[in-house]
Design a protein around this motif. Structure first.
Motif, PDB file in Angstrom:
ATOM      1  N   ILE A 276       0.878  -1.175   0.000  1.00 27.75           N
ATOM      2  CA  ILE A 276       0.000   0.000   0.000  1.00 27.75           C
ATOM      3  C   ILE A 276       0.912   1.220   0.000  1.00 27.75           C
ATOM      4  O   ILE A 276       1.826   1.315   0.820  1.00 27.75           O
ATOM      5  CB  ILE A 276      -0.901   0.028   1.252  1.00 27.75           C
ATOM      6  N   VAL A 277       0.669   2.158  -0.928  1.00 28.57           N
ATOM      7  CA  VAL A 277       1.494   3.369  -1.010  1.00 28.57           C
ATOM      8  C   VAL A 277       0.614   4.611  -1.022  1.00 28.57           C
ATOM      9  O   VAL A 277      -0.547   4.560  -1.435  1.00 28.57           O
ATOM     10  CB  VAL A 277       2.402   3.365  -2.271  1.00 28.57           C
ATOM     11  N   GLY A 278       1.194   5.734  -0.562  1.00 21.95           N
ATOM     12  CA  GLY A 278       0.485   7.003  -0.619  1.00 21.95           C
ATOM     13  C   GLY A 278       1.106   8.053   0.280  1.00 21.95           C
ATOM     14  O   GLY A 278       1.964   7.752   1.119  1.00 21.95           O
ATOM     15  N   TYR A 279       0.670   9.296   0.087  1.00 14.04           N
ATOM     16  CA  TYR A 279       1.131  10.431   0.884  1.00 14.04           C
ATOM     17  C   TYR A 279       0.188  10.677   2.057  1.00 14.04           C
ATOM     18  O   TYR A 279      -1.035  10.661   1.895  1.00 14.04           O
ATOM     19  CB  TYR A 279       1.171  11.709   0.029  1.00 14.04           C
ATOM     20  N   SER A 280       0.764  10.940   3.221  1.00 11.41           N
ATOM     21  CA  SER A 280      -0.017  11.256   4.418  1.00 11.41           C
ATOM     22  C   SER A 280      -0.625  12.647   4.296  1.00 11.41           C
ATOM     23  O   SER A 280       0.028  13.588   3.854  1.00 11.41           O
ATOM     24  CB  SER A 280       0.879  11.212   5.658  1.00 11.41           C
ATOM     25  N   ALA A 281      -1.880  12.775   4.731  1.00 10.66           N
ATOM     26  CA  ALA A 281      -2.553  14.071   4.731  1.00 10.66           C
ATOM     27  C   ALA A 281      -2.327  14.825   6.041  1.00 10.66           C
ATOM     28  O   ALA A 281      -2.780  15.955   6.191  1.00 10.66           O
ATOM     29  CB  ALA A 281      -4.053  13.881   4.501  1.00 10.66           C
ATOM     30  N   LEU A 282      -1.615  14.218   6.989  1.00 11.18           N
ATOM     31  CA  LEU A 282      -1.428  14.839   8.303  1.00 11.18           C
ATOM     32  C   LEU A 282      -0.129  15.603   8.450  1.00 11.18           C
ATOM     33  O   LEU A 282       0.050  16.315   9.435  1.00 11.18           O
ATOM     34  CB  LEU A 282      -1.497  13.769   9.403  1.00 11.18           C
ATOM     35  N   GLU A 283       0.794  15.453   7.522  1.00  7.76           N
ATOM     36  CA  GLU A 283       2.110  16.052   7.671  1.00  7.76           C
ATOM     37  C   GLU A 283       2.371  17.093   6.591  1.00  7.76           C
ATOM     38  O   GLU A 283       1.940  16.946   5.466  1.00  7.76           O
ATOM     39  CB  GLU A 283       3.177  14.962   7.616  1.00  7.76           C
ATOM     40  N   ILE A 284       3.062  18.156   6.991  1.00  4.12           N
ATOM     41  CA  ILE A 284       3.430  19.215   6.046  1.00  4.12           C
ATOM     42  C   ILE A 284       4.942  19.350   6.106  1.00  4.12           C
ATOM     43  O   ILE A 284       5.486  19.663   7.164  1.00  4.12           O
ATOM     44  CB  ILE A 284       2.759  20.553   6.398  1.00  4.12           C
TER      45      ILE A 284
ATOM     46  N   ALA B 218      -6.843   1.163   6.592  1.00  3.22           N
ATOM     47  CA  ALA B 218      -6.678  -0.203   6.092  1.00  3.22           C
ATOM     48  C   ALA B 218      -7.326  -1.103   7.131  1.00  3.22           C
ATOM     49  O   ALA B 218      -7.050  -0.983   8.319  1.00  3.22           O
ATOM     50  CB  ALA B 218      -5.211  -0.540   5.915  1.00  3.22           C
ATOM     51  N   VAL B 219      -8.207  -2.002   6.684  1.00  3.08           N
ATOM     52  CA  VAL B 219      -8.992  -2.826   7.594  1.00  3.08           C
ATOM     53  C   VAL B 219      -8.687  -4.298   7.356  1.00  3.08           C
ATOM     54  O   VAL B 219      -8.635  -4.759   6.218  1.00  3.08           O
ATOM     55  CB  VAL B 219     -10.508  -2.563   7.398  1.00  3.08           C
ATOM     56  N   CYS B 220      -8.515  -5.043   8.461  1.00  2.95           N
ATOM     57  CA  CYS B 220      -8.301  -6.481   8.389  1.00  2.95           C
ATOM     58  C   CYS B 220      -9.646  -7.184   8.516  1.00  2.95           C
ATOM     59  O   CYS B 220     -10.402  -6.910   9.453  1.00  2.95           O
ATOM     60  CB  CYS B 220      -7.365  -6.943   9.506  1.00  2.95           C
ATOM     61  N   GLY B 221      -9.933  -8.084   7.592  1.00  4.45           N
ATOM     62  CA  GLY B 221     -11.182  -8.828   7.618  1.00  4.45           C
ATOM     63  C   GLY B 221     -11.212  -9.931   8.667  1.00  4.45           C
ATOM     64  O   GLY B 221     -12.269 -10.478   8.958  1.00  4.45           O
ATOM     65  N   VAL B 222     -10.067 -10.259   9.268  1.00  7.04           N
ATOM     66  CA  VAL B 222      -9.996 -11.321  10.271  1.00  7.04           C
ATOM     67  C   VAL B 222     -10.131 -10.747  11.683  1.00  7.04           C
ATOM     68  O   VAL B 222     -11.030 -11.110  12.432  1.00  7.04           O
ATOM     69  CB  VAL B 222      -8.681 -12.132  10.126  1.00  7.04           C
ATOM     70  N   CYS B 223      -9.232  -9.847  12.063  1.00 13.45           N
ATOM     71  CA  CYS B 223      -9.251  -9.295  13.431  1.00 13.45           C
ATOM     72  C   CYS B 223     -10.038  -7.996  13.529  1.00 13.45           C
ATOM     73  O   CYS B 223     -10.282  -7.502  14.624  1.00 13.45           O
ATOM     74  CB  CYS B 223      -7.826  -9.077  13.938  1.00 13.45           C
ATOM     75  N   HIS B 224     -10.411  -7.418  12.392  1.00 15.27           N
ATOM     76  CA  HIS B 224     -11.209  -6.196  12.289  1.00 15.27           C
ATOM     77  C   HIS B 224     -10.504  -4.950  12.829  1.00 15.27           C
ATOM     78  O   HIS B 224     -11.157  -3.947  13.092  1.00 15.27           O
ATOM     79  CB  HIS B 224     -12.578  -6.379  12.954  1.00 15.27           C
ATOM     80  N   ARG B 225      -9.182  -5.027  12.978  1.00  9.31           N
ATOM     81  CA  ARG B 225      -8.449  -3.821  13.352  1.00  9.31           C
ATOM     82  C   ARG B 225      -8.460  -2.863  12.170  1.00  9.31           C
ATOM     83  O   ARG B 225      -8.456  -3.282  11.018  1.00  9.31           O
ATOM     84  CB  ARG B 225      -7.006  -4.149  13.701  1.00  9.31           C
ATOM     85  N   GLN B 226      -8.429  -1.572  12.499  1.00 10.42           N
ATOM     86  CA  GLN B 226      -8.280  -0.533  11.479  1.00 10.42           C
ATOM     87  C   GLN B 226      -6.949   0.156  11.718  1.00 10.42           C
ATOM     88  O   GLN B 226      -6.591   0.456  12.856  1.00 10.42           O
ATOM     89  CB  GLN B 226      -9.415   0.483  11.563  1.00 10.42           C
ATOM     90  N   TYR B 227      -6.235   0.403  10.628  1.00 17.42           N
ATOM     91  CA  TYR B 227      -4.929   1.044  10.688  1.00 17.42           C
ATOM     92  C   TYR B 227      -5.019   2.388   9.977  1.00 17.42           C
ATOM     93  O   TYR B 227      -5.541   2.474   8.870  1.00 17.42           O
ATOM     94  CB  TYR B 227      -3.873   0.165  10.016  1.00 17.42           C
ATOM     95  N   ASP B 228      -4.488   3.427  10.610  1.00 17.38           N
ATOM     96  CA  ASP B 228      -4.515   4.773  10.042  1.00 17.38           C
ATOM     97  C   ASP B 228      -3.319   4.954   9.112  1.00 17.38           C
ATOM     98  O   ASP B 228      -2.187   5.070   9.568  1.00 17.38           O
ATOM     99  CB  ASP B 228      -4.495   5.808  11.159  1.00 17.38           C
ATOM    100  N   LEU B 229      -3.572   4.979   7.813  1.00 13.90           N
ATOM    101  CA  LEU B 229      -2.501   5.118   6.830  1.00 13.90           C
ATOM    102  C   LEU B 229      -1.868   6.502   6.870  1.00 13.90           C
ATOM    103  O   LEU B 229      -0.696   6.660   6.538  1.00 13.90           O
ATOM    104  CB  LEU B 229      -3.041   4.809   5.433  1.00 13.90           C
ATOM    105  N   ASN B 230      -2.619   7.509   7.289  1.00 15.05           N
ATOM    106  CA  ASN B 230      -2.085   8.866   7.396  1.00 15.05           C
ATOM    107  C   ASN B 230      -1.200   9.043   8.621  1.00 15.05           C
ATOM    108  O   ASN B 230      -0.479  10.025   8.728  1.00 15.05           O
ATOM    109  CB  ASN B 230      -3.220   9.888   7.454  1.00 15.05           C
ATOM    110  N   ASN B 231      -1.289   8.121   9.575  1.00 16.40           N
ATOM    111  CA  ASN B 231      -0.570   8.243  10.839  1.00 16.40           C
ATOM    112  C   ASN B 231       0.378   7.060  11.042  1.00 16.40           C
ATOM    113  O   ASN B 231       0.272   6.340  12.031  1.00 16.40           O
ATOM    114  CB  ASN B 231      -1.559   8.366  12.001  1.00 16.40           C
ATOM    115  N   ASN B 232       1.275   6.824  10.100  1.00 16.17           N
ATOM    116  CA  ASN B 232       2.335   5.826  10.207  1.00 16.17           C
ATOM    117  C   ASN B 232       1.825   4.395  10.397  1.00 16.17           C
ATOM    118  O   ASN B 232       2.539   3.538  10.880  1.00 16.17           O
ATOM    119  CB  ASN B 232       3.310   6.205  11.324  1.00 16.17           C
TER     120      ASN B 232
END
Length: 188
Positions: free
Chosen positions: A102-110, A145-159
């Motif tokens: 998964i790639v992309g630019y964070s919206a939280l950092e300047i 990013a969401v896991c279909g097994v454990c249902h954790r959500q990961y914030d891609l904008n926050n590392n």
């Protein structure tokens, strides 16, 4: 005698450190180079644009009808595919733990910071398990990013930290850079 205790005190500080530390980047190998000036893929370009941060894109490699394709799907719900050419074949050796990043630019950092994460859930996927079972993450429109097994959500904008669900490890992160939306993406 006080000098002796001073040395003991310093030795104790060095040995205890600051507690459990987590590395910023993984030691696992990923090697992917994709020249988007050749392929002109708009889905991937949306995630490689520092002027429009917060869009993330999954990159996977799949074989269909005997040909190898790169499949792209971004957090805005857009998907596309590009056939792998001979140059891509020489440049792409390992695409994450189980064929996905998964790639992309964070919206939280300047200024915006470019990230590359492994697509497998770091809390559910075990690369040493036999048989190995994929635990791929899916992207949401809110750059999670969401896991279909454990249902954790990961914030891609926050590392890649866990933002919802049980506590756990953050996403596996790779070194990455891009030369722009229609430039070269390098992940290692």
């Amino acid at each position: 005698m006080s000098r002796f205790w001073g040395w003991i005190w310093m030795l104790c500080l060095l040995l205890t450190g600051c507690g459990e530390a987590e590395n910023e980047f993984t030691v696992h190998t990923c090697f992917f180079v994709f020249d988007n000036s050749i392929h002109q893929d708009a889905t991937l370009a949306s995630a490689m644009n520092p002027n429009a941060p917060g869009i993330f894109c999954t990159v996977t490699r799949n074989i269909r009808s005997g040909a190898t394709y790169f499949d792209f799907s971004n957090s805005a719900g857009v998907s596309s595919s590009k056939i792998q050419n001979a140059i891509d074949n020489r440049r792409t050796l390992i695409l994450g733990y189980n064929n996905g990043i998964i790639v992309g630019y964070s919206a939280l950092e300047i200024p915006a910071k470019f990230y590359a994460f492994d697509r497998e859930c770091p809390n559910c996927f075990d690369p040493n398990a036999i048989p190995m079972k994929s635990r791929p993450l899916t992207l949401t429109t809110t750059s999670q990013a969401v896991c279909g097994v454990c249902h954790r959500q990961y914030d891609l904008n926050n590392n890649g930290f866990v933002s919802a669900g049980d506590n756990g490890k953050k996403l596996t992160r790779y070194h990455a850079n891009t030369t722009g939306p229609f430039g070269v993406l390098s992940v290692n």
